[in-house]
Design a protein around this motif. Structure first.
Motif, short mmCIF file in Angstrom:
data_model
loop_
_atom_site.label_atom_id
_atom_site.label_comp_id
_atom_site.label_asym_id
_atom_site.label_seq_id
_atom_site.Cartn_x
_atom_site.Cartn_y
_atom_site.Cartn_z
N TYR A 79 48.04 40.64 41.66
CA TYR A 79 47.93 41.64 42.72
C TYR A 79 47.43 40.94 43.97
O TYR A 79 46.26 40.54 44.03
CB TYR A 79 46.96 42.75 42.30
CG TYR A 79 46.79 43.82 43.34
CD1 TYR A 79 47.69 44.89 43.42
CD2 TYR A 79 45.75 43.77 44.25
CE1 TYR A 79 47.54 45.87 44.39
CE2 TYR A 79 45.59 44.75 45.22
CZ TYR A 79 46.49 45.78 45.29
OH TYR A 79 46.33 46.75 46.25
N GLU A 122 46.90 45.34 33.77
CA GLU A 122 48.22 45.29 34.38
C GLU A 122 48.36 44.10 35.32
O GLU A 122 49.44 43.55 35.50
CB GLU A 122 48.51 46.58 35.15
CG GLU A 122 49.97 46.67 35.53
CD GLU A 122 50.30 47.86 36.40
OE1 GLU A 122 51.35 47.79 37.07
OE2 GLU A 122 49.52 48.81 36.43
N ALA A 123 47.25 43.73 35.95
CA ALA A 123 47.31 42.65 36.94
C ALA A 123 45.93 42.01 37.11
O ALA A 123 44.92 42.54 36.64
CB ALA A 123 47.77 43.23 38.28
N GLU A 137 50.31 32.84 42.11
CA GLU A 137 51.69 33.29 41.82
C GLU A 137 52.30 32.47 40.67
O GLU A 137 52.93 33.02 39.77
CB GLU A 137 52.56 33.16 43.08
CG GLU A 137 52.28 34.26 44.09
CD GLU A 137 52.83 33.99 45.48
OE1 GLU A 137 52.71 34.88 46.33
OE2 GLU A 137 53.36 32.88 45.73
N LYS A 195 45.70 39.15 30.61
CA LYS A 195 46.86 39.29 29.71
C LYS A 195 46.39 39.68 28.30
O LYS A 195 46.95 40.57 27.66
CB LYS A 195 47.61 37.96 29.67
CG LYS A 195 48.75 37.89 28.69
CD LYS A 195 50.01 38.50 29.26
CE LYS A 195 51.16 38.34 28.30
NZ LYS A 195 52.33 39.06 28.73
N MET A 254 51.26 50.76 40.47
CA MET A 254 50.10 50.04 39.92
C MET A 254 49.13 51.04 39.29
O MET A 254 48.70 51.99 39.94
CB MET A 254 49.44 49.29 41.09
CG MET A 254 48.07 48.68 40.83
SD MET A 254 48.10 47.19 39.84
CE MET A 254 49.22 46.12 40.75
N ALA A 313 50.61 33.49 37.42
CA ALA A 313 51.09 34.81 36.99
C ALA A 313 52.43 34.68 36.26
O ALA A 313 52.65 35.27 35.21
CB ALA A 313 51.22 35.72 38.20
N GLU A 314 53.28 33.85 36.83
CA GLU A 314 54.61 33.64 36.23
C GLU A 314 54.48 32.96 34.86
O GLU A 314 55.10 33.37 33.88
CB GLU A 314 55.44 32.79 37.18
CG GLU A 314 56.92 33.00 36.99
CD GLU A 314 57.73 32.09 37.89
OE1 GLU A 314 57.29 31.80 39.02
OE2 GLU A 314 58.81 31.67 37.43
N LYS A 344 51.08 40.32 36.13
CA LYS A 344 51.20 40.48 37.59
C LYS A 344 49.98 39.92 38.30
O LYS A 344 48.85 40.07 37.83
CB LYS A 344 51.31 41.96 37.95
CG LYS A 344 52.70 42.52 37.83
CD LYS A 344 52.69 43.95 38.39
CE LYS A 344 53.70 44.79 37.63
NZ LYS A 344 53.41 46.22 37.68
#
Ligand code: SF4
Length: 206
Positions: free
Chosen positions: A154, A121-122, A143, A116, A1, A146-147, A152
């Motif tokens: 975190y 990164e997350a 989750e 994004k 990370m 995120a998908e 990601k």
């Protein structure tokens, strides 16, 4: 990370411990304040101001979305309440969770999209610090988001630092609110009738 992580801030007091913990892990978060769930308007202004004050005090970068969307929040939550979960809402069984599901997903979705779009990164949220939220529901929601967005999530359970977070917020002299945020939560927090009704309902489940 790497340390490019966007931290959704539900409020300043709930941000104290997560920021400390992330920094201890070598992650420098950037705060993101997007909370159209906070009512009334002056309360939202106060929490926004406190979030900025906190960020300044601890030298953290912060992005604030200052487009107050009261009507959109009410539209979204009321449509849901009047839909599939109407009966449960009246019984105070699942109404809280139905409304909160919309609230969590809207705030986490906007956070994920911003992360994004700005090459983070997350993303994560200070909501994962609160003992008063539906932690599992938020985790599953984050989750899925995120998908869907392709970034990601975190995950960290910040609830272990509950008291430490309170202590930091007091040391910093931050304003600490006494209800979650929406107008419904304010009623639930202070209405004796609702407290009684909830108690009765949960007793009936035993
Ligand atoms: S109780 Fe809190 S999490 Fe639930 S809808 Fe209201 S502001 Fe959002």
């Amino acid at each position: 990370m790497n340390n490019k992580i966007l931290l959704h801030m539900c409020c300043a007091p709930c941000s104290c411990y997560p920021v400390k913990k992330l920094r201890a892990e070598g992650i420098e978060p950037i705060g993101y304040f997007f909370n159209p769930n906070i009512h009334p308007y002056q309360e939202w202004q106060r929490r926004l101001k406190t979030a900025k004050e906190f960020a300044e005090k601890i030298s953290m970068e912060i992005v604030t979305i200052e487009n107050y969307q009261l009507r959109e929040f009410l539209n979204r939550t009321q449509n849901y309440i009047e839909g599939v979960d109407a009966e449960e809402t009246i019984k105070f069984a699942d109404g809280h969770h139905s409304r909160c599901r919309i609230c969590y997903s809207w705030r986490l979705m906007e956070t994920a999209k911003f992360a994004k779009g700005n090459n983070f990164e997350a993303f994560t949220s200070t909501l994962f610090y609160s003992k008063h939220q539906n932690h599992q529901l938020m985790k599953v929601t984050a989750e899925k988001i995120a998908e869907a967005i392709g970034i990601k999530f975190y995950y960290e359970d910040f609830r272990d630092g509950w008291q430490e977070g309170i202590d930091i917020s007091l040391e910093l002299g931050l304003y600490r609110q006494n209800y979650c945020g929406c107008i419904f939560s304010e009623e639930e927090r202070f209405s004796k009738e609702i407290h009684k009704s909830r108690k009765k309902y949960f007793k009936s489940l035993k």
